[in-house]
Scaffold this motif. Sequence first.
Motif, PDB file in Angstrom:
ATOM      1  N   ARG A 172       8.298 -21.814 -21.695  1.00 29.47           N
ATOM      2  CA  ARG A 172       9.042 -21.405 -20.563  1.00 29.47           C
ATOM      3  C   ARG A 172       9.841 -20.011 -20.958  1.00 29.47           C
ATOM      4  O   ARG A 172       9.755 -19.147 -20.200  1.00 29.47           O
ATOM      5  N   ALA A 173      10.565 -20.128 -21.866  1.00 24.90           N
ATOM      6  CA  ALA A 173      11.276 -18.966 -22.109  1.00 24.90           C
ATOM      7  C   ALA A 173      10.272 -17.896 -22.545  1.00 24.90           C
ATOM      8  O   ALA A 173      10.977 -16.697 -21.886  1.00 24.90           O
ATOM      9  N   TRP A 174       9.368 -17.690 -23.381  1.00 23.82           N
ATOM     10  CA  TRP A 174       8.586 -16.530 -23.553  1.00 23.82           C
ATOM     11  C   TRP A 174       7.909 -16.290 -22.368  1.00 23.82           C
ATOM     12  O   TRP A 174       7.744 -14.984 -22.178  1.00 23.82           O
ATOM     13  N   LEU A 175       7.334 -16.870 -21.482  1.00 27.24           N
ATOM     14  CA  LEU A 175       6.680 -16.496 -20.301  1.00 27.24           C
ATOM     15  C   LEU A 175       7.373 -16.029 -19.333  1.00 27.24           C
ATOM     16  O   LEU A 175       7.159 -14.921 -18.524  1.00 27.24           O
ATOM     17  N   THR A 176       8.760 -16.485 -19.336  1.00 25.27           N
ATOM     18  CA  THR A 176       9.795 -15.756 -18.394  1.00 25.27           C
ATOM     19  C   THR A 176       9.933 -14.450 -19.102  1.00 25.27           C
ATOM     20  O   THR A 176      10.128 -13.525 -18.233  1.00 25.27           O
ATOM     21  N   THR A 177      10.173 -14.184 -20.097  1.00 20.81           N
ATOM     22  CA  THR A 177      10.800 -12.857 -20.709  1.00 20.81           C
ATOM     23  C   THR A 177       9.474 -11.986 -20.360  1.00 20.81           C
ATOM     24  O   THR A 177       9.571 -10.665 -20.073  1.00 20.81           O
ATOM     25  N   LEU A 178       8.303 -12.297 -20.691  1.00 18.88           N
ATOM     26  CA  LEU A 178       7.088 -11.341 -20.141  1.00 18.88           C
ATOM     27  C   LEU A 178       6.874 -11.006 -19.086  1.00 18.88           C
ATOM     28  O   LEU A 178       6.781 -10.090 -18.536  1.00 18.88           O
TER      29      LEU A 178
END
Length: 268
Positions: A172-178
């Motif tokens: 969740r966190a990394w996909l949101t950052t991308l």
Amino acid sequence: GLGGVGLYCTDFPASHAPRMAVIWTNTTSDMHFEVRRAGRSIRLYTNGVFHSQYNPANPVAGTVWDLLLLPAFFRPSGTIRRALVLGVGGGAVIRLLHHCIQPEQIIGVELDPTHISIARRFFGVSQRRADLIEADAVRWLRGYRGRKFDLIVDDLFGGIDGEPVRAVEAGRAWLTTLSRRLADDGVLVINFVSARTLRDASQIMQQVLPARFASAFRLGLPGYDNAVGAFVSRPVAARQLRRTLSRTRIPGASSLSRLPFRIQRISP
């Protein structure tokens, strides 16, 4: 963590492996690097794992690295001006993007300084072709406040006991950052070790950012386990990509439409 290592791994079909010569090697406390030449192709191996391959005489040669390039053709010609590659390895993806897409700017983020040196020295990733930044990709992207990117390629891989693993969990966190660093009409490309891990990430994406991407696809090649996810902001179809590839001519490269890739929609 291994975020930003940028190691790339895949199982190269043995029947297709030409004879190789080691042209450079270096060993540190916990890393062993080899650059090998196979015909005109240059390859990078780190800790015995196959990471990058590029052939300047035949840039598009039917390898997994081509899959990281192809989703860029979902965008109209000339509209990808700023591209970001997370995990440089030897720089094969950067060379492909520069040769085939010619963005105004390519930024590559790589944690390992030896990989950056190899990309410059052996793979031809000159300063004219790309800005290479030595940094942890996760920290760098979280702190990034510049202009958004038309294309982001996440090729963040590491190796454990000779097997490929993603260096950053596609949660969740990394996909949101991308997604936040991608332009509103951009394309996000992520490399996965398997179709299952891509499917899991796609489900997270639909839960967390249900309206962010109108189309998503899985790309693959015979002989490789890797599954490449392409998340496209605008509604597009696989047939559009194949039609564009059939009409695209790349100097010094075989026809893109002849690549034996598979593409399958994984979300509406």
